[in-house]
Motif scaffolding. Sequence first.
Motif, PDB file in Angstrom:
ATOM      1  N   ASP A 172       0.830  -1.196   0.000  1.00 16.69           N
ATOM      2  CA  ASP A 172       0.000   0.000   0.000  1.00 16.69           C
ATOM      3  C   ASP A 172       0.869   1.253   0.000  1.00 16.69           C
ATOM      4  O   ASP A 172       2.056   1.199   0.306  1.00 16.69           O
ATOM      5  N   VAL A 173       0.275   2.361  -0.390  1.00 21.56           N
ATOM      6  CA  VAL A 173       0.983   3.628  -0.489  1.00 21.56           C
ATOM      7  C   VAL A 173       0.117   4.703   0.136  1.00 21.56           C
ATOM      8  O   VAL A 173      -1.077   4.781  -0.153  1.00 21.56           O
ATOM      9  N   ALA A 174       0.721   5.522   0.996  1.00 17.82           N
ATOM     10  CA  ALA A 174      -0.018   6.620   1.617  1.00 17.82           C
ATOM     11  C   ALA A 174       0.101   7.857   0.746  1.00 17.82           C
ATOM     12  O   ALA A 174       1.014   7.959  -0.072  1.00 17.82           O
ATOM     13  N   PRO A 175      -0.818   8.813   0.877  1.00 18.17           N
ATOM     14  CA  PRO A 175      -0.722  10.038   0.080  1.00 18.17           C
ATOM     15  C   PRO A 175       0.629  10.709   0.290  1.00 18.17           C
ATOM     16  O   PRO A 175       1.119  10.797   1.421  1.00 18.17           O
ATOM     17  N   GLY A 176       1.257  11.146  -0.792  1.00 14.09           N
ATOM     18  CA  GLY A 176       2.525  11.848  -0.687  1.00 14.09           C
ATOM     19  C   GLY A 176       3.719  10.963  -0.417  1.00 14.09           C
ATOM     20  O   GLY A 176       4.836  11.451  -0.292  1.00 14.09           O
ATOM     21  N   GLU A 177       3.488   9.666  -0.350  1.00 18.41           N
ATOM     22  CA  GLU A 177       4.590   8.750  -0.057  1.00 18.41           C
ATOM     23  C   GLU A 177       5.246   8.290  -1.356  1.00 18.41           C
ATOM     24  O   GLU A 177       4.582   8.187  -2.388  1.00 18.41           O
ATOM     25  N   VAL A 178       6.547   8.014  -1.313  1.00 18.82           N
ATOM     26  CA  VAL A 178       7.228   7.474  -2.483  1.00 18.82           C
ATOM     27  C   VAL A 178       7.631   6.036  -2.195  1.00 18.82           C
ATOM     28  O   VAL A 178       8.424   5.766  -1.303  1.00 18.82           O
ATOM     29  N   LEU A 218      -1.887   9.901  -7.471  1.00 16.15           N
ATOM     30  CA  LEU A 218      -0.893   8.825  -7.466  1.00 16.15           C
ATOM     31  C   LEU A 218      -0.245   8.769  -8.835  1.00 16.15           C
ATOM     32  O   LEU A 218      -0.928   8.740  -9.872  1.00 16.15           O
ATOM     33  N   LEU A 219       1.083   8.752  -8.846  1.00 13.17           N
ATOM     34  CA  LEU A 219       1.805   8.616 -10.105  1.00 13.17           C
ATOM     35  C   LEU A 219       2.535   7.280 -10.066  1.00 13.17           C
ATOM     36  O   LEU A 219       3.277   6.991  -9.127  1.00 13.17           O
ATOM     37  N   VAL A 220       2.289   6.458 -11.082  1.00  9.32           N
ATOM     38  CA  VAL A 220       2.979   5.166 -11.168  1.00  9.32           C
ATOM     39  C   VAL A 220       4.005   5.267 -12.280  1.00  9.32           C
ATOM     40  O   VAL A 220       3.652   5.547 -13.418  1.00  9.32           O
ATOM     41  N   ALA A 221       5.273   5.073 -11.951  1.00 12.10           N
ATOM     42  CA  ALA A 221       6.333   5.173 -12.950  1.00 12.10           C
ATOM     43  C   ALA A 221       7.005   3.818 -13.078  1.00 12.10           C
ATOM     44  O   ALA A 221       7.563   3.300 -12.117  1.00 12.10           O
ATOM     45  N   ASP A 222       6.935   3.259 -14.280  1.00 13.47           N
ATOM     46  CA  ASP A 222       7.478   1.924 -14.519  1.00 13.47           C
ATOM     47  C   ASP A 222       8.864   2.064 -15.127  1.00 13.47           C
ATOM     48  O   ASP A 222       8.987   2.378 -16.302  1.00 13.47           O
ATOM     49  N   GLU A 223       9.891   1.837 -14.345  1.00 10.58           N
ATOM     50  CA  GLU A 223      11.280   1.976 -14.820  1.00 10.58           C
ATOM     51  C   GLU A 223      11.438   3.270 -15.629  1.00 10.58           C
ATOM     52  O   GLU A 223      11.873   3.249 -16.779  1.00 10.58           O
ATOM     53  N   PRO A 224      11.115   4.428 -15.036  1.00 14.12           N
ATOM     54  CA  PRO A 224      11.043   5.644 -15.851  1.00 14.12           C
ATOM     55  C   PRO A 224      12.388   6.109 -16.377  1.00 14.12           C
ATOM     56  O   PRO A 224      12.430   6.956 -17.265  1.00 14.12           O
ATOM     57  N   THR A 225      13.474   5.592 -15.862  1.00 12.13           N
ATOM     58  CA  THR A 225      14.780   6.106 -16.290  1.00 12.13           C
ATOM     59  C   THR A 225      15.636   5.059 -16.987  1.00 12.13           C
ATOM     60  O   THR A 225      16.708   5.368 -17.481  1.00 12.13           O
ATOM     61  N   THR A 226      15.151   3.802 -17.042  1.00 11.92           N
ATOM     62  CA  THR A 226      16.007   2.715 -17.517  1.00 11.92           C
ATOM     63  C   THR A 226      16.459   2.890 -18.950  1.00 11.92           C
ATOM     64  O   THR A 226      17.588   2.576 -19.303  1.00 11.92           O
ATOM     65  N   ALA A 227      15.571   3.402 -19.807  1.00 12.33           N
ATOM     66  CA  ALA A 227      15.908   3.492 -21.230  1.00 12.33           C
ATOM     67  C   ALA A 227      16.688   4.756 -21.551  1.00 12.33           C
ATOM     68  O   ALA A 227      16.999   4.999 -22.703  1.00 12.33           O
ATOM     69  N   LEU A 228      17.004   5.542 -20.536  1.00 18.21           N
ATOM     70  CA  LEU A 228      17.628   6.841 -20.801  1.00 18.21           C
ATOM     71  C   LEU A 228      19.109   6.837 -20.466  1.00 18.21           C
ATOM     72  O   LEU A 228      19.590   6.029 -19.682  1.00 18.21           O
ATOM     73  N   ASP A 229      19.820   7.793 -21.058  1.00 13.45           N
ATOM     74  CA  ASP A 229      21.223   7.981 -20.715  1.00 13.45           C
ATOM     75  C   ASP A 229      21.346   8.468 -19.281  1.00 13.45           C
ATOM     76  O   ASP A 229      20.429   9.090 -18.748  1.00 13.45           O
ATOM     77  N   ARG A 282      10.954  14.047  -8.625  1.00 12.48           N
ATOM     78  CA  ARG A 282      10.973  14.432  -7.219  1.00 12.48           C
ATOM     79  C   ARG A 282      10.276  15.787  -7.023  1.00 12.48           C
ATOM     80  O   ARG A 282       9.420  15.950  -6.165  1.00 12.48           O
ATOM     81  N   GLU A 283      10.640  16.754  -7.894  1.00  9.15           N
ATOM     82  CA  GLU A 283      10.045  18.087  -7.776  1.00  9.15           C
ATOM     83  C   GLU A 283       8.525  18.024  -7.928  1.00  9.15           C
ATOM     84  O   GLU A 283       7.791  18.603  -7.142  1.00  9.15           O
ATOM     85  N   LEU A 284       8.077  17.284  -8.965  1.00  9.91           N
ATOM     86  CA  LEU A 284       6.638  17.214  -9.221  1.00  9.91           C
ATOM     87  C   LEU A 284       5.915  16.545  -8.061  1.00  9.91           C
ATOM     88  O   LEU A 284       4.827  16.965  -7.653  1.00  9.91           O
ATOM     89  N   GLN A 285       6.546  15.494  -7.547  1.00 10.02           N
ATOM     90  CA  GLN A 285       5.919  14.755  -6.454  1.00 10.02           C
ATOM     91  C   GLN A 285       5.696  15.679  -5.255  1.00 10.02           C
ATOM     92  O   GLN A 285       4.625  15.670  -4.641  1.00 10.02           O
ATOM     93  N   GLN A 286       6.703  16.524  -4.961  1.00 10.09           N
ATOM     94  CA  GLN A 286       6.562  17.423  -3.808  1.00 10.09           C
ATOM     95  C   GLN A 286       5.584  18.544  -4.105  1.00 10.09           C
ATOM     96  O   GLN A 286       4.746  18.897  -3.280  1.00 10.09           O
ATOM     97  N   GLU A 287       5.665  19.061  -5.325  1.00  4.54           N
ATOM     98  CA  GLU A 287       4.817  20.181  -5.702  1.00  4.54           C
ATOM     99  C   GLU A 287       3.336  19.807  -5.672  1.00  4.54           C
ATOM    100  O   GLU A 287       2.497  20.537  -5.167  1.00  4.54           O
TER     101      GLU A 287
END
Lengths: 600, 313, 290
Positions: free
Chosen positions: A349-355, A494-505, A517-522
């Motif tokens: 489970d995930v609480a509001p604002g939790e990562v 809630l934002l679900v990110a599936d390996e959001p950085t794996t395909a990137l340099d 991180r910024e968006l999550q806090q904002e």
Amino acid sequence: MTDAALRAPGGPVRAERALWRRFLRRPLGVTALAVFLLVVLVGLFAPLLAPHDPNFVDFTLTQAPPSAEHLMGGDSAGRDIVSRLLYGARTTVYGAAIACLVGVGIGVPAGVAAGYFGGAADRICSWISDAVQSVPGMIVLLIVAAGTGADFTVLMVTVGAFMTPGYYRISRSRALAVRREPYVDAARVAGLTHARILHAHMLRAVHAPVIIQSALTAGVAMGMQTGLQFLGVGTASAPDWGQMMNDGFRTMGTHPLILLWPSLALGITIAALAFIGSTLADLVSVRTEPARRRRTAPAGGHAADAETPASSGALVHTVEQSVLRIDNLRVTYATAHGDKEVVRGVCLDVAPGEVLGIVGESGSGKSQTMFSALDLLSGDGRTSADGIWIGGREAGRLPRAERHALLGTRVGYVPQEPMSNLDPCYTIGHQLVEPLRAVHRLTKAQARDRAREVLLRVGITDPDRVMASYPHQVSGGMAQRVLIAGAVAGKPDLLVADEPTTALDVTVQAEVLELLRELQQEYGMALVIVTHNFGVVADICDRVVVMKDGRIIESGTVGQIFADPADPYTAELIHASQDDSESRDDLDAAWHEAGQKVHT
Amino acid sequence: MIRFTIRRLLSGIVLLLVVTSATFFLAHAAIGDPTAGLLGNNATPAQRAALHERLGLDRPLLAQYWDWFSHALSGDFGTSWRNFQPVSDQIALRVPVTLSVVVSATLLAAVAGTAVGIATGLRPGGHLARVLKLASVVLFALPGFWVSLVLVMTFAVRLKWFPAVGYVPLTQSPSAWLSSITLPSVALALAAIVMIAEQLRNGFVEVNRQDFVRTLRARGLSSRRVTLHVLRNASPAALTVLAVMFVGLLGGAIVVEIIFNLPGIGSLTQSASQIGDIPILLGLTAVTVVFVVLINFLLDLVLGWINPKVREI
Amino acid sequence: MNKESAHVTTDSQAAPLLEVADVVVDYRRGRTTFRALKGVSMTIGAGECVGLVGESGSGKSTLGKAILGLAEVASGRIRFAGRDITHLKGTARRRLAADLQVVFQDPYGSLDPTMTVGQILAEPLTASGTGRAQARTTVAEMLDHVRLPADTVRRYPSEFSGGQRQRIAIARALVRRPRLIVCDEPVSALDLTTQAAVIDLFIDIQRETGVSYLFVSHDLGVVRRICHRVSVMYQGECVETGPNETVTRNPEHPYTQRLLLASPVADPARQAVRRRSWLALRAPATTPVP
């Protein structure tokens, strides 16, 4: 990484050897093959099988109905139809064989060479192939037939020439695909000559598609052949089906049977070939079809050896306190080897604002867990759970439409591979605006303003240009920003990110993590990051669950897991992600000290 | 865009040159002395020699061809060797008939194929999809003239719903025209319908497997909207098949027209090839190639509109 | 192996095995050309492992391809064991296969799925005229080298996991006992735990055979573990070259520093520090869109 195609178990050659065995297990395929072989045999042994001379004219037999002596009766000239059909099979099979041989003989070498060497040879061959395809074949065939005094072999060679582009195209596309495989580069580096590479690697790769194409081609060639004969092209001495159909066509009103017999023979033969081809194509495509997302858990995972294991993981918040709550989630795929459970009773489970980080290696079921929770599972996966709550509502029990309404409003999703997650046919602007209008009921102007605003927010300085661009016109890093913009445009909880950085340099990775991180806090969103990288977890997560083989083996706060991992697997993963482990210099120093023994 | 058009036009002219010259030389090689066929077996050598000279057959082949080609570029296809009427007049008389059949078959194939393709693409494992699969396998392989015979036997001879043979011009009676081209169009279209439907279904399955479909769903779009995205992505393959089919239909029309006794280019081709009337054959070839070039040009425009990525390659 | 146990020290300056000088490679894309390498120079000594680090589009893989003869060199020179191999073609290039080999990234695509492992491994040998019996012995020996069981020869690539396939690919590179292997991202498609084992195998083989590696990777952590020296590539140029410890620990060039700080470390406290340094170093125009 999760998307890497998993080859079907057994592999191509195994499969190829077993191909015929599997073919024989298909009733339709076997029947078709038997029918076709029968036609071939009948053609071969027509002189032995035919009860009468096919050209013997018996006037009493003219348009006679079937009788014991003449099973199918006689034609308009008083000849025995059965005998003529049997001899006709001979002509038909012979003609089709010639057409296929010509097509294979020219099309396959040209196609393989064009695909392998590329460049000018490819352009010239492809142009010729296209040109041949745009030639009105029937006109040329009629010219050839008129001129050569209807020499049947020459005619069928010409038919074969028109079949060549088909062979050329499949050979070329296969060769092109294989040419891009690193094993061909490896063969070149290994010192193999072109001739040897063509022989050893290329021809192997085209041979299955060529067989399938031949089944189709033979059918089409038979059709063209009989069509020509129907028009009166052909030798009078050798009976053929087209001629018989023409005879029947002229007396169709009074004696339909005369037309029926040859039509049936032709129809059944062509259908048999078509079914052989399609059955083979089915079997071959089953083997090349990547098992869709059925990442197999390396060890076991069969439903048989895992009889409903207890659920794993822990629920630490109440339903009311969590934006997402998953209780005892299971995902099962039906495979050739029985059901396979890839997610085996996951609770989190995930609480509001939790990562929250979900960590595991490929095949651990981490992505499957999130896809099924959001009802985004593609293919034929089945989900069951004691409960899935999104924003305090039990999503698992909601009607489908209401459940989908949660997506894009309460939940945003950021995928792994930026380029493949944008629709190549629409501008980026359209893809951002469409959900805002359709789901959030904004006007066009409002939606465009909102899209521009989020694009600016995710660090795109010229949103108007980007919105007017098509996905292939932007870089991977930019595409990932666009996808993040799309995910947060609806202001989800809630934002679900599936390996959001794996395909990137690496450098882009850091930017994207910082942005998340910024968006999550904002926005005060909860964030679930699916990743294989403990570095990402250390960077951004509050809590973490570690998955292996479809189960959660450990969960806790980030501080706790890094300081004191309870499971040795977790410790190993953390250690493997540390880039400050021993350097080569350290290793060499240790090795010299240990007396230069190679450890095994 | 202008560059693209000019390039296409040039490559079309080159194609016309290559295909007609190949046909020209092939026809001369195959037919040899056409005067035999034109005058019949009873002609005296003197008559044949006279015709030989009148047709300009004593000149070098290359010169004859160049003569033809340079005139053809300005729309003059010469005169028939049999009745010395302009080739273009005779073909212009026939083309509307063939086009009626081929275009209506293409439209039928496009509409029915798309409908069936979408229906089966949405439920790739359903009953309709399975039936379509079987039908496509058989119908693709069966030649159009075979299907025509079956249709004639069933709907014209047995049920008498449609006339078995004959053609009524559109200007004379639209309903009779429609009724006269229905069976031939259906006969030609059947294979194309299943091919297009099958392509579209495969396209749906293929596109549905792509990541962006999941992302679209995750944005909350309704299934109907997602389907539109999928359709647009899946359509290029089906459109390509449609264009290829159009070319194939022109060829297939020859036999079908003869079965239905339609006065299109089919019977003209047959009679011209039998007597060795090379100008007519060349004219027919040229007209077909022009259609092919046009259709491919249109196809490229449409594909470029559907998926902007192909514009840049 | 009967070769002397290799000297691992890195006195490559003496007589470099491979010498790359001012190499330029252009790729043609339709009407435009794209300069993938803008004059790159480097050396690799015998028994040395040199890392080539960079992001996608930096030209690191292109350099490997140029050395192997898979990419056309527009200008500059590549010398191998004192001999100019820049534009070798045909038979001469094929003869070089005895000394120069490759291991690719993709453990799925780099082995022909229609051949048995035995056939795959024997192919380079029989192609160069080795007898069947001799080839079989060598193949068995190589499998032992990469710690795969002897019955591997009869099986097909699809029966193996990614890590095992990469071992097979390494064995294929080794069968002709080359002096240099170009390793193009050989572990980046593998899971982390598998990566470590394959890297250790590379090191062991180098110690046993004295082979040199050009190790192309985007991962500074991997390079740190296996390489003696490291070159950093950025947009077709080599921005920094130096000993492993320096480049992966205290790089001089700002790009290398950014690269190092951008990769998150699996330790929350240290990562927080690293992130702050990265933010400080980040280009002032907050987010230059790549």
